[in-house]
Design a protein around this motif. Sequence first.
Motif, PDB file in Angstrom:
ATOM      1  N   PRO A   1     -63.619  34.085  36.849  1.00 30.29           N
ATOM      2  CA  PRO A   1     -62.890  32.830  36.662  1.00 30.29           C
ATOM      3  C   PRO A   1     -63.863  31.677  36.453  1.00 30.29           C
ATOM      4  CG  PRO A   1     -62.591  33.685  38.904  1.00 30.29           C
ATOM      5  CD  PRO A   1     -63.502  34.622  38.208  1.00 30.29           C
TER       6      PRO A   1
ATOM      7  N   LEU B   1     -59.826  39.941  36.272  1.00 22.36           N
ATOM      8  CA  LEU B   1     -60.828  39.054  36.858  1.00 22.36           C
ATOM      9  C   LEU B   1     -62.038  39.807  37.433  1.00 22.36           C
ATOM     10  CD1 LEU B   1     -58.479  36.388  38.547  1.00 22.36           C
ATOM     11  CD2 LEU B   1     -59.882  36.089  36.492  1.00 22.36           C
ATOM     12  N   VAL B   2     -61.971  41.145  37.454  1.00 20.35           N
ATOM     13  CA  VAL B   2     -63.164  41.926  37.818  1.00 20.35           C
ATOM     14  C   VAL B   2     -64.133  41.903  36.633  1.00 20.35           C
ATOM     15  CG1 VAL B   2     -64.044  44.233  38.372  1.00 20.35           C
ATOM     16  CG2 VAL B   2     -61.922  43.428  39.418  1.00 20.35           C
TER      17      VAL B   2
ATOM     18  N   ILE C   1     -55.502  30.083  34.133  1.00 20.70           N
ATOM     19  CA  ILE C   1     -56.883  29.921  34.603  1.00 20.70           C
ATOM     20  C   ILE C   1     -57.861  30.161  33.453  1.00 20.70           C
ATOM     21  CG2 ILE C   1     -57.218  32.338  35.334  1.00 20.70           C
ATOM     22  CD1 ILE C   1     -58.670  31.170  37.844  1.00 20.70           C
TER      23      ILE C   1
ATOM     24  N   LEU D   1     -49.064  35.235  34.840  1.00 27.46           N
ATOM     25  CA  LEU D   1     -50.447  34.853  35.154  1.00 27.46           C
ATOM     26  C   LEU D   1     -51.263  34.943  33.865  1.00 27.46           C
ATOM     27  CD1 LEU D   1     -50.889  36.711  38.584  1.00 27.46           C
ATOM     28  CD2 LEU D   1     -50.359  34.295  38.181  1.00 27.46           C
TER      29      LEU D   1
ATOM     30  N   ARG E   1     -49.827  40.447  39.545  1.00 27.04           N
ATOM     31  CA  ARG E   1     -50.933  40.028  40.429  1.00 27.04           C
ATOM     32  C   ARG E   1     -52.101  41.016  40.334  1.00 27.04           C
ATOM     33  NH1 ARG E   1     -50.792  36.912  44.917  1.00 27.04           N
ATOM     34  NH2 ARG E   1     -51.738  38.549  46.180  1.00 27.04           N
TER      35      ARG E   1
ATOM     36  N   ALA F   1     -53.839  40.848  36.899  1.00 26.00           N
ATOM     37  CA  ALA F   1     -54.700  39.664  36.805  1.00 26.00           C
ATOM     38  C   ALA F   1     -55.974  39.868  37.621  1.00 26.00           C
ATOM     39  CB  ALA F   1     -53.943  38.431  37.283  1.00 26.00           C
ATOM     40  N   ALA F   2     -55.827  40.388  38.830  1.00 27.22           N
ATOM     41  CA  ALA F   2     -57.002  40.625  39.682  1.00 27.22           C
ATOM     42  C   ALA F   2     -57.945  41.617  39.009  1.00 27.22           C
ATOM     43  CB  ALA F   2     -56.561  41.139  41.048  1.00 27.22           C
ATOM     44  N   THR F   3     -57.384  42.600  38.306  1.00 26.99           N
ATOM     45  CA  THR F   3     -58.204  43.606  37.607  1.00 26.99           C
ATOM     46  C   THR F   3     -58.951  42.972  36.426  1.00 26.99           C
ATOM     47  OG1 THR F   3     -56.655  45.333  38.279  1.00 26.99           O
ATOM     48  CG2 THR F   3     -58.114  45.854  36.449  1.00 26.99           C
TER      49      THR F   3
ATOM     50  N   VAL G   1     -61.585  44.897  43.582  1.00 21.65           N
ATOM     51  CA  VAL G   1     -60.562  44.048  42.953  1.00 21.65           C
ATOM     52  C   VAL G   1     -60.198  42.938  43.942  1.00 21.65           C
ATOM     53  CG1 VAL G   1     -58.292  43.968  41.862  1.00 21.65           C
ATOM     54  CG2 VAL G   1     -59.695  46.010  41.626  1.00 21.65           C
ATOM     55  N   ASP G   2     -60.655  41.740  43.597  1.00 21.80           N
ATOM     56  CA  ASP G   2     -60.514  40.602  44.501  1.00 21.80           C
ATOM     57  C   ASP G   2     -59.312  39.748  44.094  1.00 21.80           C
ATOM     58  OD1 ASP G   2     -60.856  38.443  46.133  1.00 21.80           O
ATOM     59  OD2 ASP G   2     -62.918  37.988  45.504  1.00 21.80           O
ATOM     60  N   PHE G   3     -58.406  39.512  45.029  1.00 24.24           N
ATOM     61  CA  PHE G   3     -57.188  38.747  44.744  1.00 24.24           C
ATOM     62  C   PHE G   3     -57.329  37.257  45.086  1.00 24.24           C
ATOM     63  CE2 PHE G   3     -53.576  41.734  43.804  1.00 24.24           C
ATOM     64  CZ  PHE G   3     -54.326  42.906  43.783  1.00 24.24           C
TER      65      PHE G   3
ATOM     66  N   TRP H   1     -58.711  34.675  43.663  1.00 24.78           N
ATOM     67  CA  TRP H   1     -58.387  33.714  42.599  1.00 24.78           C
ATOM     68  C   TRP H   1     -56.931  33.808  42.163  1.00 24.78           C
ATOM     69  CZ3 TRP H   1     -60.619  29.429  40.859  1.00 24.78           C
ATOM     70  CH2 TRP H   1     -61.947  29.186  41.256  1.00 24.78           C
ATOM     71  N   VAL H   2     -56.363  34.990  42.307  1.00 18.83           N
ATOM     72  CA  VAL H   2     -54.941  35.146  41.978  1.00 18.83           C
ATOM     73  C   VAL H   2     -54.119  34.327  42.974  1.00 18.83           C
ATOM     74  CG1 VAL H   2     -53.016  36.786  41.838  1.00 18.83           C
ATOM     75  CG2 VAL H   2     -55.265  37.408  40.909  1.00 18.83           C
ATOM     76  N   ASP H   3     -54.476  34.427  44.250  1.00 17.94           N
ATOM     77  CA  ASP H   3     -53.781  33.638  45.284  1.00 17.94           C
ATOM     78  C   ASP H   3     -53.959  32.139  45.011  1.00 17.94           C
ATOM     79  OD1 ASP H   3     -52.996  35.943  46.581  1.00 17.94           O
ATOM     80  OD2 ASP H   3     -54.715  35.966  47.947  1.00 17.94           O
TER      81      ASP H   3
END
Lengths: 164, 311
Positions: free
Chosen positions: B92, B87-88, B125, B141, B80, B83-85, A129-131, A133-135
């Motif tokens: 984006p 985006l897995v 996004i 988000l 946060r 949203a990150a989940t 789970v990469d943050f 793009w959220v940042d």
Amino acid sequence: MRSRMRWRASLALAALAAGACTAGAATMSVQVKSGQLRATPSFLGRVVAPLSYGDRVEILETKNPWMRVAGPRGQRGWVHGSALTEKKIAMASGSRDAQTGASSDELALASKGFNSDVEADFKAKHRNVDFTWVDRMEKWKAAPEAMQAFLKDGGLKPAEGGAR
Amino acid sequence: MTARPRSAFAGARPAAFAAAAALAAALAAGCTSVTRVVTTAGAAAGVITPEQAESINKSAAAIEKSYEDITPEQEYYIGRAVAATVLVTYAPYDAPAANEYLNLLGQTLSLFGAAPETFGGYHFILLDTEEINAFSAPGGLVMISRGMVRLCGSEDELAAVLAHEIGHVENQHGLRAIKKGRLTSAVMTMLAEGGKSFGGAELAQLTEAFENCIGDIAGTLMNSGYARATEYEADASALAILRSAGYDPAALVGMLREMQKRWVPNGPGFGRTHPEPSDRIAEIQAQIGAAPAAAAPSVRVARFKEKMRGV
């Protein structure tokens, strides 16, 4: 006699309950990371002073949904009601406020919970789970002038805020 | 022996009755911290027994255990991670000009909502997928697929989609998707000890509650969908936002008509997670009438086409 004393005690309690709740309504907390005090009740209003999360403000006047308040450093200005809460908000763990307020359930609830420590722990457990793009998203913020121009050019209404 | 009133307080002395009334008033006003003070004082004064005080405090705590007690800061951290989940699963779409326009439109719309100010603000996004879908994580988000943008014929229709997502945010639908048991255990953990950093076991327990909350919300957004009434509520918010901003609310109907043409029940994207568009149209038209959307000013059409070209 004993019974009369109890009556007095309970009347005092009733006054305490009512008084504390009324006082709670006149003072509110800033519930956004960075808020603004404005010269006029509008998102287009000039920013008079910044407000921080947890700042206590005194309500001077209400023009729904805007409120004219006195900030913690004495500044006066307008803030949108959605930036405020009647709940008290404690500062992050370890700060002065959090320590002094630790005995109250309300403050304790706010100072604990899902915070940056938990997010760091979550990230360590979920490497996929990469943050990033959220940042990046969080930095995308349209300037007030750009929004004003966007509305005007598009034949839309000025943003007075929450005209519902 | 005089007759006593038949009530929950039957048999209570007047003093205890007054104290109980004060407590009830405090509870009704949501002043739970006051409740604690009053019950402590009440027990000390001998007006109520310590057992009664504890029982009242427990009831007050139970009332607090709902999604409403997640603080804005906690909602922000939940959002946060949600949203990150998302985006897995959905990558984006890195198109600066399109994302900039999307944020200008979305953030401008958010000013007309019921909650223009959230802890971290509204951010938008594009998602690099053909699938027709849009998601909003708690706190603001918002993610919208290229497939959904392509379905929009104008800025007004895109505004309708974003306003619907803002509606989910301002009504805190994400937080409401957290299963009851999870929230209680999370809140219990949070309440355990205040005002200090947590380490080891405490943090692990809290992170587990956090993971479960994220799982509930992300699962609802991507797989199970919200209840029908929840989608209708977001549509109602969207209509209010569009109207306040000066967009024709009927743009939402125009958008849903396009979605209806591509409706595959339980298919990928909105087919799996949303009510049938025709049902939503009926619900919306009951509120705004059946008049078709007015033609949008050419400047709005032009800027939408220019910024979303290539999406």
